[in-house]
Structures are given as C-alpha cells and as structure tokens.
Motif scaffolding. Sequence first.
Motif, short mmCIF file in Angstrom:
data_model
loop_
_atom_site.label_atom_id
_atom_site.label_comp_id
_atom_site.label_asym_id
_atom_site.label_seq_id
_atom_site.Cartn_x
_atom_site.Cartn_y
_atom_site.Cartn_z
N ILE A 51 0.86 -1.19 0.00
CA ILE A 51 0.00 0.00 0.00
C ILE A 51 0.89 1.23 0.00
CG2 ILE A 51 -1.84 1.25 1.18
CD1 ILE A 51 -2.57 -1.39 2.57
N GLU A 52 0.79 2.04 -1.03
CA GLU A 52 1.63 3.23 -1.17
C GLU A 52 1.00 4.44 -0.50
OE1 GLU A 52 4.66 3.31 -2.35
OE2 GLU A 52 4.64 1.18 -2.89
N LEU A 53 1.87 5.36 -0.08
CA LEU A 53 1.39 6.61 0.51
C LEU A 53 0.82 7.52 -0.59
CD1 LEU A 53 3.67 5.60 2.58
CD2 LEU A 53 3.76 8.00 3.31
N ASP A 54 -0.24 8.21 -0.26
CA ASP A 54 -0.76 9.23 -1.19
C ASP A 54 -0.33 10.60 -0.69
OD1 ASP A 54 -2.39 9.80 0.96
OD2 ASP A 54 -4.22 8.97 0.05
N ASP A 55 -0.72 11.65 -1.40
CA ASP A 55 -0.26 12.99 -1.04
C ASP A 55 -0.75 13.43 0.34
OD1 ASP A 55 -2.87 13.04 -2.02
OD2 ASP A 55 -2.71 15.07 -2.79
N VAL A 56 -1.97 12.99 0.73
CA VAL A 56 -2.50 13.37 2.04
C VAL A 56 -1.66 12.74 3.15
CG1 VAL A 56 -4.52 13.26 3.55
CG2 VAL A 56 -4.83 13.60 1.10
N MET A 57 -1.30 11.47 2.99
CA MET A 57 -0.48 10.80 4.00
C MET A 57 0.89 11.45 4.11
SD MET A 57 -1.10 6.71 3.83
CE MET A 57 -2.67 5.96 4.22
N PHE A 58 1.49 11.76 2.95
CA PHE A 58 2.80 12.41 2.96
C PHE A 58 2.74 13.72 3.74
CE2 PHE A 58 4.30 9.87 -0.80
CZ PHE A 58 5.53 9.49 -0.27
N ASN A 59 1.76 14.54 3.42
CA ASN A 59 1.65 15.84 4.09
C ASN A 59 1.43 15.69 5.59
OD1 ASN A 59 1.88 18.10 2.15
ND2 ASN A 59 0.21 17.06 1.10
N THR A 60 0.59 14.71 5.96
CA THR A 60 0.34 14.49 7.38
C THR A 60 1.61 14.06 8.11
OG1 THR A 60 -1.95 13.81 6.91
CG2 THR A 60 -1.03 13.12 9.02
N LEU A 61 2.37 13.16 7.50
CA LEU A 61 3.61 12.67 8.10
C LEU A 61 4.64 13.79 8.23
CD1 LEU A 61 4.93 10.04 9.11
CD2 LEU A 61 5.83 9.71 6.80
N ILE A 62 4.82 14.55 7.15
CA ILE A 62 5.81 15.64 7.17
C ILE A 62 5.42 16.69 8.20
CG2 ILE A 62 6.82 17.51 5.80
CD1 ILE A 62 6.37 15.68 3.31
N ASN A 63 4.15 17.01 8.26
CA ASN A 63 3.65 17.99 9.23
C ASN A 63 3.90 17.50 10.65
OD1 ASN A 63 2.21 20.57 9.51
ND2 ASN A 63 0.66 19.33 10.52
N GLY A 64 3.71 16.19 10.87
CA GLY A 64 3.97 15.62 12.19
C GLY A 64 5.44 15.76 12.59
N PHE A 65 6.34 15.48 11.65
CA PHE A 65 7.77 15.63 11.94
C PHE A 65 8.12 17.09 12.23
CE2 PHE A 65 8.53 11.56 9.45
CZ PHE A 65 8.98 10.84 10.56
N CYS A 66 7.52 18.01 11.48
CA CYS A 66 7.77 19.44 11.72
C CYS A 66 7.33 19.83 13.12
CB CYS A 66 7.04 20.29 10.68
SG CYS A 66 7.81 20.31 9.05
N ASN A 67 6.13 19.43 13.49
CA ASN A 67 5.60 19.79 14.81
C ASN A 67 6.44 19.19 15.94
OD1 ASN A 67 3.50 21.18 13.60
ND2 ASN A 67 2.08 19.46 13.69
N LYS A 68 7.06 18.07 15.65
CA LYS A 68 7.90 17.41 16.65
C LYS A 68 9.32 17.97 16.64
CE LYS A 68 8.00 13.94 19.67
NZ LYS A 68 7.18 13.92 20.88
N GLY A 69 9.63 18.87 15.71
CA GLY A 69 10.96 19.45 15.62
C GLY A 69 11.96 18.56 14.91
N MET A 70 11.49 17.53 14.23
CA MET A 70 12.38 16.59 13.54
C MET A 70 12.54 17.05 12.09
SD MET A 70 10.67 13.16 15.23
CE MET A 70 11.85 11.98 14.57
#
Length: 469
Positions: free
Chosen positions: A386-405
């Motif tokens: 199962i591949e990531l779609d654009d919504v999943m990518f954005n959610t994941l990247i946003n999560g890393f940003c919020n965590k300071g990663m």
Amino acid sequence: MSANNFVRTLKNAKRIYAPKPYQHLVNLLSKTPLSSPTKLLDSTSTSLLAKLSPTTLRLILSDPNLTSSKCLRFFSFLLINQSSISFEPDIHAHITLICKLLKARNFPEAENLFRSASLGENSSYPFPVFSSASEICCYDPRIKAKLLNLMLKVYSDTGNFDEVSQTFDYMRSNGIKIDERTCTRHLLALKRADKVGVSLDFLYKMVKAGLEVSVYSLTVVVEGLCYNGEIRRSRELVEDMVGRGTRPNIITFNKMVDSCAKRWNFDELDLVLLLMRKEGVEFNVKTYGILIDGFVSYGKVKEAQMLIHDMHDIGFKVDVHLFNLMIRGYSRLGFMDSAFSLLGEMAERNMFQNGDTYWGLISGLCKIGKMGQAMFYIDEMQNKGIELDDVMFNTLINGFCNKGMIDKAFEWQVTMENKGFNADLSVCLKIMGELCESNRTEEARMLFNKMVKRGAAPQLASLASFVNI
C-alpha cells in the motif's frame, strides 16, 4: 335497421382510403433511397407527386391498407424532396403519421417525428397548435392518450417545462389518462435542473389529478428537497403523502437521514427516525453506514460505536469502511487506545486493512506526536504493497515538523517529490522556517526556488530575506 347496424354503416361510409395510384406511389417511394432525386421516378409518379394535396396526403397517411413503415418512408421522402410537391406538410400530416406509428407501437420513430416537428430548427408549432390538431386527427382515445403522454415525455426531456405544464393541464381537463411513470420522469428532469419548488408543485398537481403517486415519485422530490437542505420540508411532505396513501420506503428515509447526518442536523434527524419507526421501516446496512459516518464526523464516536454493536447483534456485516470510519473518528479525538482496539478486532475478523485504515491510525499518531509508532505503521503498510498518497505524505511531514524533527521532515518532502507529489504550501513553509532557524540556508533556498516555480512567490515573500534571494 338496428341502431348498431346503422352506426356500423355510417362508420363505413366515412372511410375514404387513399386513391389506388397513390398507394402504388407509396409502395414505390418506400423502396427508394430517401436522398434519391425525384428524376429517378417515372413520369407517372412525378405527376402524382405534383398533384398531391394536403388532404390527399392525410388520406394516404391514415390509410389502414398502408403500413406505418411505408407511410413513414413516404413522408420522410417528401420532407427531403419538398420541391417535388406544391406545399409543405403541415401539423395535421405530422399528427396523423405520429398516431399511426403509435398504433403500430413504433414509439421511437413516433418520438423522433414529434421532436422534429415541435423542436426542430424550423418548427413553429407550440403546444396549443398540437393539441388542436390532435382533436382533428386523432379519433382513438387510447392513441390520443399515448400521443399526449409522448408529448409530456419529449417536452420534459428537452427542458420545455412550461409545455409540460400545459400538456398536463390539457390532459387533466379533458379526462385523458396520464401515465404516472412519465410524470416520474418529469420529476427527475426537474430535480436535475434544480427546480425543487416546481417539482413539489408538480407532485401535488399529480395528486389533484387523481394519480396514484408512487413511492419512487415521492422519493425523487424528497431527494431534491434534501439536496437543497430543506429537510424539514421533505419530512413534512412525507408525512402528508402518508396520509394520502403513498408510504415511504427505506430509500426515501435514507435520503432524509443522509441529509441530516451530513449537515449534523441531529434535531431533525430525531424526528425523521421517529417517523421511520412509526411507519415500521427498519434500518438497512446503508442506514447504519450513513448514521455512523455522520456521528463520527461530528465527534459522536460513542453513538457510532453503539450502532456498530447494534449491527453485530442484528447480524449485519460490518465492513472495512465502517471500521475505518470508527478508527478515524477515535484518532481524530486522540483516543488511540480505542482505535488500536478496533484494529485488533479487524484482525480477529480476518478483515484486510487498507490504505484508509492506516491513514486513520497514522494521522492520529502524528497528531499526538507519536512519530515512532507512525513510522511503524508506515513500514507495515508499505510491506503490504500500500503506497502513501499525497494526504499521508503531508500528514507525516507535518507531524515531523511539529515534533521538531526537521531532518526527517525534509527527507520525506524530497521522497514525496520523487513520487510525483507536491507538499502543501503550509508544510513547505514550516520546513523552510525550521531550516532558516537552523542556518541551513542552502537547503532552504533549494526548497524556496522549487516553491517559486510552483507559483507560490507571493506567499514566500516573508522568507526571501532569510534565504538571501
């Protein structure tokens, strides 16, 4: 002489068939290509055509000894080769042939002929002209009813709603039987044209005309009202029609339930469900799905969970979609233990977790900063193909940003780009802001330039000085 014999003799005396030479002409032209010039005909046939009159044409078209297909072929020839006759076939000729086609049950050709006469480029025949002509040319009440219902259908299909109203009123005033299915077709046309008020008025015209209104007709109007947000009005209509003998079915109620759930109008929903119980209409799987979706989207997850339990008790199958809705609802509220519990239940039931299942879990984990767990499910998901779609990518990247990663965020932004997706502007701004604060201006400048190429320059103006642009 008895009265019956006298009437029969009178009817026979009125029968005037087309002259024999013209029957021969019709037989000849019915075998001739429509586009064939008249010079291919013999002199006798050409002479007969030249002498043809409107009255004789009507006699030919109404001749019972000539089939409807031959008459249609003959008439079509005349329309294409009008220079061969001294007049233009009038409305009476059209109506005569249309009625003959209807009598032969050749409905498609009858409809095509009516369309060309009433809606063609050179047509000048409004409904009053047709109705007057039908009184002269159509003697059989059954055929006349078919003709008027055909007119209703064509006018409706072509969006000539004023003519529909005129035709309906004419039929009602003259006691001509109106086909309820044709009326339903018109209600559908009105719904597509977003004429909800007109459709409601037309439904009540059907009631006043004494038609037995079907639940399908009722549901069409209910759906139109619900689509426009007039849920209370749709419920009151259903209550009124119940008193008139038209009982709603599960499809009718699902239209109202869906409209209430999507608009979070739970007060009206209670009234609709009360009416549903009163009419003895049970929930089906779709009803449960609509309610669960509405409750979850509003945050009423406990109510949705109770409906899931009800479905299990009744024996309805709870599919992957409904489990995904619940997982997403719990994740949105931060109740990850409940979401994982549902995931375990799916495994026990041998249900396949799809992209939506993982999206619900990953979005919830990213929201509460559990990026390690989020990555665990990312890996598990990808291992299942199962591949990531654009919504999943954005959610994941946003999560890393919020965590300071920021390293992980930037790394996944590049991966996302390599997969052919573009990160949301808000996500890119977060990454660039973090890169600038960490003095990683070269990477920030690279991302900045990419965003400019995407046309986001106005939104990036505040960061231009930080990346030395």
